[in-house]
Design an enzyme around this catalytic site. Structure first.
Site, PDB file in Angstrom:
ATOM      1  N   LEU B  66       0.700  -1.222  -0.004  1.00  0.00           N
ATOM      2  CA  LEU B  66       0.104   0.063   0.030  1.00  0.00           C
ATOM      3  C   LEU B  66       0.886   1.328  -0.200  1.00  0.00           C
ATOM      4  O   LEU B  66       2.202   1.223  -0.172  1.00  0.00           O
ATOM      5  CB  LEU B  66      -0.941   0.095   1.190  1.00  0.00           C
ATOM      6  CG  LEU B  66      -1.646  -1.294   1.347  1.00  0.00           C
ATOM      7  CD1 LEU B  66      -2.674  -1.518   2.505  1.00  0.00           C
ATOM      8  CD2 LEU B  66      -3.038  -1.183   0.304  1.00  0.00           C
ATOM      9  N   LYS B 170      15.150   1.503   3.299  1.00  0.00           N
ATOM     10  CA  LYS B 170      14.209   1.925   2.224  1.00  0.00           C
ATOM     11  C   LYS B 170      14.211   3.494   2.298  1.00  0.00           C
ATOM     12  O   LYS B 170      14.505   4.353   1.207  1.00  0.00           O
ATOM     13  CB  LYS B 170      12.970   1.338   2.007  1.00  0.00           C
ATOM     14  CG  LYS B 170      11.972   2.133   1.091  1.00  0.00           C
ATOM     15  CD  LYS B 170      12.143   1.516  -0.267  1.00  0.00           C
ATOM     16  CE  LYS B 170      11.441   2.373  -1.476  1.00  0.00           C
ATOM     17  NZ  LYS B 170      11.157   1.929  -2.514  1.00  0.00           N
ATOM     18  N   LYS B 239       6.892  11.613   0.799  1.00  0.00           N
ATOM     19  CA  LYS B 239       6.374  10.649   1.877  1.00  0.00           C
ATOM     20  C   LYS B 239       7.603   9.704   2.499  1.00  0.00           C
ATOM     21  O   LYS B 239       8.016   9.765   3.641  1.00  0.00           O
ATOM     22  CB  LYS B 239       5.504   9.576   1.535  1.00  0.00           C
ATOM     23  CG  LYS B 239       4.892   8.727   2.726  1.00  0.00           C
ATOM     24  CD  LYS B 239       5.202   7.256   2.490  1.00  0.00           C
ATOM     25  CE  LYS B 239       5.062   6.742   1.174  1.00  0.00           C
ATOM     26  NZ  LYS B 239       5.767   5.270   1.161  1.00  0.00           N
TER      27      LYS B 239
END
Lengths: 294, 294, 294, 294
Positions: B66, B170, B239
């Site tokens: 998601l 990440k 983000k």
């Protein structure tokens, strides 16, 4: 063959001059610390001059390889300007600043002397092996005239634009080097404190989109090993990053990362001293975080 | 073979699920927009579930892919947590944030469900070809159990540390991506205003120490061509960079470049909109400078 | 009169509690280091409790004045939550963070206990003289109920908004304090190196548009005198500035100066230690520049 | 009485010249747009010159009040240097940069002309009322000679140091102005998004340690009212902040906040245009955050 004078036998300058001599150019060298010039002349086919003016006298191409553009100006003031002959060219391999290079070019032009700024990249090994990248600023004609000399030590020779363009490209490359060293350092220190080893993190990053020369080469070879070999001084990276910041400011380009990278280099230099290697800058992040990249 | 549920058939999730189906795992898929799940089931060997809970029911491994960790929490709250069975594992391929992942792991542990955060790198093509890099956080035992599923879509599988470590690595990679895109943009805009073409500058930089994935691949292919293909949204890079900034802040690592890169992404996202590609961020620098990278 | 419990007799908490006692409220105090509570009870009209739960038991208003919101959570976990009675209110004068305050408020609400965050400004002297500024977050009704207690130590009582709003305003004030201390420090160090005395520079700045509380009060009294009295710890300013940075990040407000100010506080704290006063942060700039503000 | 020439009848220059005329100094004025000079001469006791050289001819004190030091250089080149007589003094009220001022001073010294840099603070009203703060750089003797002229428009006259010191102090004041405007803007936008009204926040901040001229005067009068009167152009604040950043860079003072403030001014100027008022810079933060200060 063109007669060449070489001014500035530092760690990069010496192997460059050596290759020029080896290529067969009649060579005269000069260095502020005279012993270096004498020693060089003793080992290679070259003559040591007593003054920069004497070295330049009769030369077709005068190569300078000093720390800053102000050093080049100082040597010009100290006699080089008087010694250099009309019709010759000053090939300045200093990592200089465009504004001072343009002033120097103007002063030389008044004496019918050409100017090419030609900072190099590739380190001591690149100089020894003649594989330097040389970024040149100046008239194409002037560059063509000095190209044979450059080919003695450079492999990739790029004409970047008018006088100062070589300096500008070099400075921006260095600012990006500073940015990637420091940014990768921030990432790895934060990860170390999160419980992720730097080796594992680099294994991922170097297979991903955030990789850079810093993450692929400098960190594995120098930081993870804690070897921190002294190959290029932080003091010089600071100087270069400051030139890059200055260019952005002069060109009215908001460049907050470049400006910040320059300030980080300046403070790291103050923290670590004039002899520190540029990669040691990460030690400042480690100190601030109370954690080591491991 | 383990029964797999796949939640989140977005641009990366779809090809990942396709490879899981192709590898022979009995697969049930669910997507918020139901048509996507139905279409997927029509084209591949998979069953479309009506709810996330239904998809998870009976699965050995539930894969989520998601936009954010909060989306994962929301799906858990909306029924997934009820559907998922004791003894199964949630493999979360979302590019999440470590703090929320740790909270999710705790909630799942209370139901005897394992958790592995496993964000991926490599883009749509990497997902299609099964060559994604997968950075994993969690217990080694849990990772071993889901490894066969990961191998269906990933090539390089790295165990980074405890829960959240995959997210952290990440995020830091992405922050470095943001830093190199923006930093290279600053350099090339300033050089453009100095009269140096971006192509020439990149030719030098990419043979020198300041090079990065951004300068070697993104700028030549996407910026110099002005193609700016939309492969990864700036909104997602924003983000990710914000997560990286958050980690540094939480770990008390002064990381001024990372913090600044995150803010630059946030403002660029606001300037360019939700659909802009991450590389388009350089357009903001161009606007501020009144000059284009050429 | 409302029965009051006071938890946290630090340098600010003690004089606040003293004024509550002097105003006639029946008072029970508790402190982690028990001697402080006993000593306080010996000197003022107050009872020392053995545990926080015991202090809270039977109180109408429980005042907490700790270092961080996490400390408040910890004290709640360690028994306070059990001791505090339905219908009472927790008045938290900690300089806390809005997110944790909201979590605490939720936990208390489940027990029919109200919550008002009410960080203060004005220092030890303001606490002693009852002239603190108190910035409050929470329901207006809850605030009205605790207002008589606040009036014992506060002069300016401002209802800022819902739970967390008091914390948020306090944090932003502190970030501005950090910004003006550090920014004025940068200016004065650069001027000192330019040959301009700090006294002369401040004389001008304080009659001009760049003036702030830092330049008008802190620098003349503390920096030019080199007195650097230890009135408010840099470690706490760091904590506050980090909260401000966090709020901006959470609210998706690009706030590069606030983020940078927070990182500068964090690194200065690491450089100068836990006991350093907040104004001593300028010593870091002085070290980096190799020059003193004079 | 000294004969005065006034060059540059802009919004600040005009009322300054008016006060010099009113004080009885024999006055000649010159302006690039000739109509302004003629109009001024028609309204006040002054003579309008056709060229700057003509204005300077015979003057004891030549006052310049232009946008930048480069404008002063240009006017000197365009004839003023020829017109100005040995033994006279150039009183430069431009908000200039120290490096250019030092160059100008050298050129004038070669002609036995003195130089005092004397930027002012206090706005149009201060100029009209003769209450400007004047920060002076140069020899004390030169300053003494021009002091009577300065007293016609200035109230607080501060000798900051050698040539350029006035410029330096002015620039640093302006950088602090930029820093406090932008920093307060960040805080208030983040608070607005947190549900705290700017009026309430300012009520607290202006009673606390984070207050500044910006928070106490500019925000209540100009931002909360959304009036944004155009009293001082953002373009000029940008110029000043860039000078401050340059000084810090030249003096090797790591000054990340000052550098960032300068870049924020530059980008805000590009976003808002040449006519925007300096306080309108907060509109950029509002745009980035998608929220208004209310």
């Amino acid at each position: 063959m063109q007669k060449v004078a070489f001014v500035g036998l530092g760690s990069i300058g010496r192997p460059m001059a050596r290759r020029i001599a080896a290529a067969g150019f009649p060579l005269t060298v000069w260095n502020r610390t005279r012993e270096r010039a004498t020693a060089f002349a003793g080992e290679h086919k070259a003559r040591a001059a007593t003054t920069a003016a004497e070295a330049a006298s009769g030369a077709d191409v005068v190569v300078t390889c000093l720390s800053t553009s102000l050093d080049v100006s100082d040597v010009l003031d100290a006699g080089l300007l008087d010694g250099i002959g009309a019709g010759s060219i000053l090939l300045d391999c200093t990592s200089g600043d465009p504004a001072t290079s343009r002033q120097i070019a103007e002063r030389l032009a008044a004496k019918q002397v050409g100017f090419v700024d030609a900072p190099v990249s590739g380190g001591v090994r690149g100089a020894e092996e003649g594989t330097l990248t040389v970024m040149c600023g100046g008239d194409a004609k002037d560059l063509d005239r000095v190209r044979p000399v450059i080919e003695a030590f450079g492999k990739k020779i790029v004409h970047c634009g008018p006088v100062g363009a070589g300096d500008a490209v070099k400075a921006m490359n260095q600012a990006l080097l500073a940015l990637t060293i420091w940014g990768t350092g921030e990432a790895l220190v934060a990860l170390a404190k999160s419980g992720v080893s730097a080796q594992v993190a680099l294994e991922v990053i170097n297979a991903s989109s955030g990789r850079s020369n810093a993450s692929m080469n400098l960190f594995p070879e120098r930081v993870l090993t804690r070897a921190f070999p002294r190959t290029f001084r932080l003091a010089l990276l600071d100087k270069d990053a400051r030139i890059a910041a200055q260019i952005a400011r002069d060109e009215r380009v908001p460049a907050p990362l470049t400006q910040l990278a320059a300030d980080l280099c300046t403070l790291a230099r103050q923290e670590l001293g004039e002899d520190a290697d540029h990669v040691e800058a990460v030690k400042v992040i480690e100190k601030w975080a109370g954690a080591e990249i491991r």
